[in-house]
Design a protein around this motif. Sequence first.
Motif, PDB file in Angstrom:
ATOM      1  N   ARG A 167       6.286   8.322   1.503  1.00  0.00           N
ATOM      2  CA  ARG A 167       5.230   8.729   0.781  1.00  0.00           C
ATOM      3  C   ARG A 167       3.704   7.663   0.972  1.00  0.00           C
ATOM      4  O   ARG A 167       3.957   6.440   1.084  1.00  0.00           O
ATOM      5  CB  ARG A 167       5.174   9.184  -0.390  1.00  0.00           C
ATOM      6  CG  ARG A 167       4.526  10.125  -1.151  1.00  0.00           C
ATOM      7  CD  ARG A 167       4.959  11.402  -0.319  1.00  0.00           C
ATOM      8  NE  ARG A 167       6.320  11.740  -0.021  1.00  0.00           N
ATOM      9  CZ  ARG A 167       6.995  11.947  -1.171  1.00  0.00           C
ATOM     10  NH1 ARG A 167       6.672  12.394  -2.392  1.00  0.00           N
ATOM     11  NH2 ARG A 167       8.194  12.339  -0.660  1.00  0.00           N
ATOM     12  N   ASP A 168       2.607   8.024   0.709  1.00  0.00           N
ATOM     13  CA  ASP A 168       1.587   7.091   0.609  1.00  0.00           C
ATOM     14  C   ASP A 168       1.301   6.304  -0.640  1.00  0.00           C
ATOM     15  O   ASP A 168       1.646   7.050  -1.769  1.00  0.00           O
ATOM     16  CB  ASP A 168       0.187   7.807   0.803  1.00  0.00           C
ATOM     17  CG  ASP A 168      -0.105   8.216   2.186  1.00  0.00           C
ATOM     18  OD1 ASP A 168       0.145   9.261   2.469  1.00  0.00           O
ATOM     19  OD2 ASP A 168      -0.585   7.291   2.999  1.00  0.00           O
ATOM     20  N   GLY A 169       1.066   5.341  -0.402  1.00  0.00           N
ATOM     21  CA  GLY A 169       0.924   4.293  -1.822  1.00  0.00           C
ATOM     22  C   GLY A 169      -0.425   4.554  -2.458  1.00  0.00           C
ATOM     23  O   GLY A 169      -0.989   5.331  -1.760  1.00  0.00           O
ATOM     24  N   PRO A 170      -0.735   4.400  -3.474  1.00  0.00           N
ATOM     25  CA  PRO A 170      -1.653   4.609  -4.542  1.00  0.00           C
ATOM     26  C   PRO A 170      -3.301   4.441  -3.914  1.00  0.00           C
ATOM     27  O   PRO A 170      -4.021   5.226  -4.153  1.00  0.00           O
ATOM     28  CB  PRO A 170      -1.475   3.765  -5.803  1.00  0.00           C
ATOM     29  CG  PRO A 170      -0.185   2.784  -5.586  1.00  0.00           C
ATOM     30  CD  PRO A 170       0.307   3.371  -4.343  1.00  0.00           C
ATOM     31  N   ASP A 181       3.545   1.776   1.786  1.00  0.00           N
ATOM     32  CA  ASP A 181       4.066   2.776   1.465  1.00  0.00           C
ATOM     33  C   ASP A 181       3.111   3.985   2.442  1.00  0.00           C
ATOM     34  O   ASP A 181       2.186   4.002   2.515  1.00  0.00           O
ATOM     35  CB  ASP A 181       3.706   3.392   0.024  1.00  0.00           C
ATOM     36  CG  ASP A 181       4.659   4.448  -0.381  1.00  0.00           C
ATOM     37  OD1 ASP A 181       5.552   4.905   0.180  1.00  0.00           O
ATOM     38  OD2 ASP A 181       4.394   4.752  -1.703  1.00  0.00           O
ATOM     39  N   GLN A 212       0.772   7.938  -6.989  1.00  0.00           N
ATOM     40  CA  GLN A 212       1.072   8.288  -5.544  1.00  0.00           C
ATOM     41  C   GLN A 212       0.296   9.470  -4.821  1.00  0.00           C
ATOM     42  O   GLN A 212      -0.155   9.598  -3.777  1.00  0.00           O
ATOM     43  CB  GLN A 212       2.736   8.476  -5.392  1.00  0.00           C
ATOM     44  CG  GLN A 212       3.175   8.276  -4.003  1.00  0.00           C
ATOM     45  CD  GLN A 212       4.958   8.551  -4.140  1.00  0.00           C
ATOM     46  OE1 GLN A 212       5.370   9.585  -4.670  1.00  0.00           O
ATOM     47  NE2 GLN A 212       5.677   7.377  -3.658  1.00  0.00           N
ATOM     48  N   TRP A 248      -2.213   9.819  -1.907  1.00  0.00           N
ATOM     49  CA  TRP A 248      -2.173  11.050  -0.611  1.00  0.00           C
ATOM     50  C   TRP A 248      -3.324  11.826  -0.750  1.00  0.00           C
ATOM     51  O   TRP A 248      -3.787  12.378   0.483  1.00  0.00           O
ATOM     52  CB  TRP A 248      -0.824  12.028  -1.226  1.00  0.00           C
ATOM     53  CG  TRP A 248      -0.731  13.371  -0.419  1.00  0.00           C
ATOM     54  CD1 TRP A 248      -0.738  14.492  -1.003  1.00  0.00           C
ATOM     55  CD2 TRP A 248      -0.425  13.387   0.962  1.00  0.00           C
ATOM     56  NE1 TRP A 248      -0.596  15.613  -0.091  1.00  0.00           N
ATOM     57  CE2 TRP A 248      -0.602  15.011   1.193  1.00  0.00           C
ATOM     58  CE3 TRP A 248      -0.370  12.662   2.114  1.00  0.00           C
ATOM     59  CZ2 TRP A 248      -0.377  15.451   2.649  1.00  0.00           C
ATOM     60  CZ3 TRP A 248      -0.426  13.255   3.489  1.00  0.00           C
ATOM     61  CH2 TRP A 248      -0.350  14.576   3.551  1.00  0.00           C
TER      62      TRP A 248
END
Lengths: 147, 147
Positions: A135-138, A145, B51, B55
């Motif tokens: 998943r993408d980080g913040p 991430d 998170q 995204w």
Amino acid sequence: MTAASKTTLSIGEVSALTGLTTHTLRFYEQEGLFVEAVRRNAAGRRVFTQQEVGWLRVCAKLRSSGMPLPDIRRYAELVRKGAGTEADRFEILRRHEARVQRQVADLQEALDVIQAKVALYADHLAAGSADTLWRDGPDCTPARDVS
Amino acid sequence: MTAASKTTLSIGEVSALTGLTTHTLRFYEQEGLFVEAVRRNAAGRRVFTQQEVGWLRVCAKLRSSGMPLPDIRRYAELVRKGAGTEADRFEILRRHEARVQRQVADLQEALDVIQAKVALYADHLAAGSADTLWRDGPDCTPARDVS
DNA sequence: GTTTGACTTCGAGTAGACTCGAACTCATAC
DNA sequence: GTATGAGTTCGAGTCTACTCGAAGTCAAAC
């Protein structure tokens, strides 16, 4: 005699020369995008000139870069009016130029994000360490991430 | 505690952090753009994480660069499935990268046409020779003939 | 205890630029 | 003389991604 060298052109020929469909050409006429009223032959068919092809190519570029039809119509009207409207035409073009430059900058920014991700996937796929990708980080920093 | 440092966020906070409206966030949920189902609190309200904000920021970039919602949905599905889908995700990203690069090139081409015209108008306006400016030439070469 | 504000769902509406199709007219080729 | 193909008008449909509004729920502030 090729279409490109003829002095008068049918709508089909103009379509071939500009890449615009005949439907779109009629639509543009209706929307007032032509500088002068489109001429007709004895049978009522539209007759175009090379000059109009040139103008349509410019229109196509303006459209593909996001200039709205009303702006192009306005520009065409100013050209029709002729002398004395140059400053207004200049203004329309300058505004659009700025808009396109903003678009390019925005796309470039998106491209940076996409390319960072592409590079990460390329690395991880090459290394066979696919399971460490997630998943993408913040704040969308791919180093931490990733999706 | 600022929204940016909280561990759980309301839809309004996410809206502020991402620039997407609350309407759009609900719409994206409905369209299946989220990697995991959006959680709800006891009152049935949506609860987001940092998170998810990350995204969504990626989604915003993908959207602003023209990736269609179905492609983003597909990508989200692959991330949800996890390991083993990396090659497909990579492919989606690479395709989009190519699409964006084409967009940039097209815009740059349009920009060249626009800037040539802008330059011409600037010259002629400065020279006071506005009346020599006129319609576009057949092949849109501004040196001969200009709108 | 009521007002406020943020949230919920749902369905409908919007924008812009095409895009299509039906029904008709012509001119030319055969 | 008729079949073909390119043209005509007109109105309606499409597409995508939102965007809006109505009607309701709920928690906290006052």
